[in-house]
Design an enzyme around this catalytic site. Structure first.
Site, PDB file in Angstrom:
ATOM      1  CG  HIS A  48      -1.962  -1.013   1.286  1.00  0.00           C
ATOM      2  ND1 HIS A  48      -3.051  -0.924   0.153  1.00  0.00           N
ATOM      3  CD2 HIS A  48      -2.096  -2.095   1.947  1.00  0.00           C
ATOM      4  CE1 HIS A  48      -3.782  -2.088   0.337  1.00  0.00           C
ATOM      5  NE2 HIS A  48      -3.424  -2.909   1.442  1.00  0.00           N
ATOM      6  CG  ASP A  87      18.735 -12.916  -4.528  1.00  0.00           C
ATOM      7  OD1 ASP A  87      18.930 -13.785  -3.509  1.00  0.00           O
ATOM      8  OD2 ASP A  87      18.685 -13.206  -5.697  1.00  0.00           O
ATOM      9  CD  GLN A 149      -0.953  -8.259   6.557  1.00  0.00           C
ATOM     10  OE1 GLN A 149       0.212  -8.202   5.988  1.00  0.00           O
ATOM     11  NE2 GLN A 149      -1.805  -7.056   6.806  1.00  0.00           N
ATOM     12  CD  GLU A 151      -4.186  -8.697   4.717  1.00  0.00           C
ATOM     13  OE1 GLU A 151      -4.350  -7.407   4.734  1.00  0.00           O
ATOM     14  OE2 GLU A 151      -3.397  -9.218   4.071  1.00  0.00           O
ATOM     15  CB  ALA A 176      -7.413  -2.226   7.958  1.00  0.00           C
ATOM     16  CG  ASP A 177      -7.531  -5.948   4.335  1.00  0.00           C
ATOM     17  OD1 ASP A 177      -8.047  -5.674   3.275  1.00  0.00           O
ATOM     18  OD2 ASP A 177      -6.392  -5.394   4.497  1.00  0.00           O
TER      19      ASP A 177
END
Length: 257
Positions: A48, A87, A149, A151, A176-177
């Site tokens: 985001h 990497d 996560q 959600e 939030a989600d």
């Protein structure tokens, strides 16, 4: 040259509380402003924010000079992006929108070299000090932080199994989600959201799985840490800048005769 331990990985494994800050301004100079503050960890966000690989690289270089561990959130569970971020020297990753055990396993596999995973092998990268770390290939799996996560309501129902996946170091709740999935868009601090999160969080804590989240209320962040959460981000660079600017203008307006 020996591989340095990842302090964040070992801290959450041992239950040490870790206070974090969200980094979304997508600029190394902005990162350098907050780096000396001394947060235990920061989250460099690609989901985001306008951050891309070059801006993330600059931010990683900034935080490398400080004891703060910079975790990166790619915009998706994409093994190609994961390979490039590791990497580049990202010490850990937060995988967004992990819905089930299979997706958690895919996230872990993206961070592991064969035969335990699918990470491509690069011989001279920033992550291994351009080939100078002799034990990088044998040791990096134990040092890289892998956080998934959760959600959605569906993911909450499967969170215990997700947290038990080998290689997952922690489960991060996205209020939030979760709120949006509950029909409470924009109300991530409302009681029903946390009434859905807390029973799942307690089960994971009982399993010995470190749990974390992001909130924008310092008092609530302290409460979460006191009540069993291991790693909590208590604000963001954008939030600090926006609120600080608004408060300064309001103060001057209020005090101007």
């Amino acid at each position: 040259m020996k591989l340095a331990p990842n302090p964040f990985t070992h801290a959450i494994r041992s239950g040490q509380k870790q206070i974090g800050l969200w980094i979304s301004l997508a600029n190394p100079f902005a990162a350098e402003v907050v780096a000396p503050s001394g947060f235990d960890w920061v989250l460099l966000d690609m989901e985001h924010s306008p951050s891309e690989f070059t801006s993330i690289l600059g931010q990683l270089q900034v935080f490398a000079a400080y004891p703060t561990t910079a975790i990166v959130r790619p915009d998706w569970n994409d093994p190609v992006k994961v390979k490039r971020l590791l990497d580049m020297g990202a010490p850990g990753l937060l995988f967004p929108m992990v819905q089930d055990v299979q997706q958690a396993q895919q996230a872990v596999a993206a961070t592991r070299y064969p035969p335990r995973g699918i990470r491509g092998v690069g011989g001279t990268t920033r992550g291994n000090k351009f080939g100078r770390i002799g034990d990088y290939f044998s040791g990096i799996e134990n040092e890289t932080t892998v956080i998934v996560q959760v959600e959605t309501l569906s993911a909450l129902q499967q969170a215990e199994a997700i947290g038990a996946v080998d290689g997952v170091n922690g489960v991060f709740f996205g209020p939030a989600d979760i709120a949006a999935d509950m029909g409470l868009l924009g109300q991530h601090m409302s009681p029903p959201v946390w009434e859905a999160i807390w029973p799942v969080a307690r089960k994971l804590i009982a399993q010995g799985v470190p749990v974390g989240t992001l909130v924008s209320d310092a008092g609530f962040a302290r409460q979460l840490l006191a009540d069993g959460f291991t790693f909590v981000a208590c604000g963001s660079d954008i939030g600090l800048l926006g609120k600080g600017a608004d408060a300064l203008l309001a103060q001057v307006k209020d005090e101007t005769p």
